[in-house]
Design an enzyme around this catalytic site. Structure first.
Site, PDB file in Angstrom:
ATOM      1  N   PRO A  24      -7.870   3.920   3.759  1.00 32.41           N
ATOM      2  CA  PRO A  24      -6.515   4.274   4.229  1.00 32.41           C
ATOM      3  C   PRO A  24      -5.692   4.845   3.079  1.00 32.41           C
ATOM      4  O   PRO A  24      -5.360   4.138   2.136  1.00 32.41           O
ATOM      5  CB  PRO A  24      -5.952   2.936   4.718  1.00 32.41           C
ATOM      6  CG  PRO A  24      -6.736   1.894   3.977  1.00 32.41           C
ATOM      7  CD  PRO A  24      -8.090   2.463   3.722  1.00 32.41           C
ATOM      8  N   ASP A  44      -5.764   3.989  -2.381  1.00 30.39           N
ATOM      9  CA  ASP A  44      -6.375   3.219  -1.306  1.00 30.39           C
ATOM     10  C   ASP A  44      -5.493   2.011  -1.004  1.00 30.39           C
ATOM     11  O   ASP A  44      -5.350   1.108  -1.842  1.00 30.39           O
ATOM     12  CB  ASP A  44      -7.779   2.776  -1.743  1.00 30.39           C
ATOM     13  CG  ASP A  44      -8.572   2.123  -0.620  1.00 30.39           C
ATOM     14  OD1 ASP A  44      -7.956   1.655   0.355  1.00 30.39           O
ATOM     15  OD2 ASP A  44      -9.811   2.057  -0.735  1.00 30.39           O
ATOM     16  N   HIS A  45      -4.923   1.992   0.204  1.00 29.15           N
ATOM     17  CA  HIS A  45      -3.970   0.936   0.551  1.00 29.15           C
ATOM     18  C   HIS A  45      -4.647  -0.427   0.727  1.00 29.15           C
ATOM     19  O   HIS A  45      -3.971  -1.452   0.805  1.00 29.15           O
ATOM     20  CB  HIS A  45      -3.219   1.318   1.832  1.00 29.15           C
ATOM     21  CG  HIS A  45      -1.794   0.851   1.842  1.00 29.15           C
ATOM     22  ND1 HIS A  45      -1.329  -0.195   1.076  1.00 29.15           N
ATOM     23  CD2 HIS A  45      -0.702   1.293   2.539  1.00 29.15           C
ATOM     24  CE1 HIS A  45      -0.047  -0.380   1.295  1.00 29.15           C
ATOM     25  NE2 HIS A  45       0.365   0.516   2.182  1.00 29.15           N
ATOM     26  N   ARG A  46      -5.973  -0.455   0.789  1.00 35.65           N
ATOM     27  CA  ARG A  46      -6.669  -1.737   0.848  1.00 35.65           C
ATOM     28  C   ARG A  46      -6.588  -2.459  -0.496  1.00 35.65           C
ATOM     29  O   ARG A  46      -6.628  -3.697  -0.551  1.00 35.65           O
ATOM     30  CB  ARG A  46      -8.143  -1.541   1.224  1.00 35.65           C
ATOM     31  CG  ARG A  46      -8.388  -0.951   2.603  1.00 35.65           C
ATOM     32  CD  ARG A  46      -9.854  -0.640   2.807  1.00 35.65           C
ATOM     33  NE  ARG A  46     -10.361   0.335   1.848  1.00 35.65           N
ATOM     34  CZ  ARG A  46     -11.615   0.766   1.790  1.00 35.65           C
ATOM     35  NH1 ARG A  46     -12.511   0.289   2.665  1.00 35.65           N
ATOM     36  NH2 ARG A  46     -11.985   1.662   0.899  1.00 35.65           N
ATOM     37  N   MET A  87      -4.207  -1.537  -3.051  1.00 35.46           N
ATOM     38  CA  MET A  87      -2.878  -1.449  -3.660  1.00 35.46           C
ATOM     39  C   MET A  87      -1.815  -1.435  -2.575  1.00 35.46           C
ATOM     40  O   MET A  87      -2.015  -0.850  -1.516  1.00 35.46           O
ATOM     41  CB  MET A  87      -2.750  -0.141  -4.449  1.00 35.46           C
ATOM     42  CG  MET A  87      -3.738   0.024  -5.593  1.00 35.46           C
ATOM     43  SD  MET A  87      -3.154  -0.777  -7.067  1.00 35.46           S
ATOM     44  CE  MET A  87      -1.706   0.211  -7.400  1.00 35.46           C
TER      45      MET A  87
END
Length: 456
Positions: free
Chosen positions: A250, A426-428, A430
């Site tokens: 994501p 990567d929103h997973r 951060m």
């Protein structure tokens, strides 16, 4: 006895390669470790050395053909009673893995390349083409019968192809040295075919732009409405990697415009230092240094998401990827242990990566791995964008063009030099606050380079 050489595993899980050009032909006698062919993988152009000494009997693939790893590539007649292969666990014939198996160097350090013999079943040049060449460009009669494959890089071959120039004719004028883009352009000008192909600044344009009036119209003069180009090599690999990344991680992108006047003033001072003249320190080197320092304060951006293991892997080193646009497509070679380098070291490494990428000589090892990447979109006059993460990385920074614009400075409006930074992550791994903190750290260093002295 016959010995069959199959396309070896070239590393990094690559499953196929395209034969760019053969450097031998049936009937040629080859030495152990002599370069047989150039093949293009999804990452680089690789020279294949011969694992045998003998006579070439059969070529199992044509130039331009894609061959799967493990498929027959070439066959030799060799002396001896036993075929020099090893049996694998299944009892089948196997050959050594040639990753890292270098070609024998000559006195000049270049791999040895043999000229094809006269009378070979696959000649290197069409003698009818040679005879039709302009008088001043025609090689000698002896050259027409014994001539080596023109030595050049993939971008130069692509450029010549776009102009409709036979590299054999250019090489006949050049002699023993490697044929360059300038040689091709000079030859084209001499025969009344000016170089109109796209420049390096627009590498993708050559994929669709017609190279001559003949490409615009069919045999009967009707307009050609479309061109179909095979998807292969670097472009195929890049497309698959980007789709995988875009639909797996994501993405979040944040932007920040920073006043880099102090950095540009510093660079102007460094350029005046004669002891640093050979390093050519530019804005990208300073950005690279700032990124390495900021990653030390935000380790989440120097990590990867290991889905199979259910773990987050934090890297305690920085292998810095630098996106490079080439005639073959986008590649991302890496600067190993960039966090341990000085500013001058980084500038030297960036110069090397740019030169090898332009010449098509970036090795698969230089393209492997990478923990964080930088894309310098500013060289195209672009200010900002939303870069896609390279697979396996959690962050990429796009660096925009430096522009002189009105800006608030010390309570007044002044002309300042501005740069926009675009960070995708990567929103997973951060959240937004961590991403913003990293971007602010990079921006602070570029706004006040002296701040780098305060960071650990």
């Amino acid at each position: 006895m016959n010995a069959e050489f199959r396309l070896p595993d070239l590393g990094e899980g690559l499953t196929e390669a395209e034969v760019v050009q053969w450097l031998v032909a049936p009937g040629d006698t080859v030495a152990l470790n002599q370069t047989l062919a150039e093949v293009e993988t999804a990452k680089a152009v690789v020279e294949l050395p011969s694992p045998y000494a003998g006579t070439v009997s059969t070529l199992h693939a044509e130039a331009g053909e894609t061959v799967a790893v493990g498929s027959a590539l070439i066959e030799f007649d060799i002396e001896g009673e036993d075929e020099p292969t090893v049996a694998d666990d299944a009892g089948a014939k196997a050959q050594p893995n040639l990753v890292g198996y270098g070609a024998a160097p000559t006195a000049t350090g270049r791999p040895a390349r043999r000229a094809r013999r006269a009378g070979s079943s696959r000649p290197t040049a069409d003698t009818a083409v040679l005879e039709a060449a302009p008088h001043d460009a025609s090689p000698s009669a002896n050259t027409a019968t014994v001539i080596a494959r023109p030595r050049s890089t993939p971008p130069v071959r692509a450029h010549a192809k776009r102009l409709g120039i036979d590299l054999v004719l250019v090489a006949a004028e050049v002699g023993d040295r490697v044929t360059t883009r300038n040689d091709v352009d000079a030859y084209a000008e001499r025969i009344g075919r000016p170089a109109t192909a796209p420049t390096d600044a627009t590498p993708d344009a050559g994929a669709t732009a017609p190279s001559s009036p003949a490409a615009l119209f069919g045999a009967g003069g009707e307009a050609v409405r479309e061109t179909r180009i095979p998807i292969r090599g670097v472009r195929k690999h890049t497309a698959a990697a980007m789709v995988q990344s875009a639909f797996t991680a994501p993405h979040v992108t944040v932007f920040h415009t920073v006043d880099v006047t102090a950095t540009m003033d510093l660079l102007a001072t460094l350029r005046e230092d004669r002891s640093l003249a050979e390093h050519r320190i530019g804005p990208l080197a300073v950005v690279a240094k700032a990124v390495c320092l900021a990653l030390g304060r935000t380790p989440g951006l120097n990590s990867r998401w290991d889905e199979a293991a259910g773990e987050i892997v934090q890297h305690h080193y920085v292998d810095l990827g630098i996106a490079a646009a080439t005639d073959r497509g986008l590649i991302v070679p890496n600067i190993r242990d960039a966090d341990r380098m000085t500013l001058t070291d980084l500038a030297t490494a960036l110069k090397y990566l740019a030169e090898t990428a332009r010449s098509g000589k970036t090795s698969p090892a230089e393209l492997a791995g990478g923990t964080f990447s930088i894309s310098n979109i500013g060289v195209f006059g672009v200010d900002a964008g939303t870069p896609i993460l390279p697979p396996g990385q959690s962050g990429i920074l796009a660096v925009g063009a430096v522009r002189r614009q009105p800006w608030e400075y010390r309570g007044e409006i002044a002309l300042r030099q501005l740069m926009t930074l675009s960070l995708s992550f990567d929103h997973r791994l951060m959240d937004g606050a961590e991403g913003a903190r990293f971007l602010k750290d990079v921006a602070d260093i570029l706004a006040e380079p002296g701040r780098a002295m305060l960071l650990r």
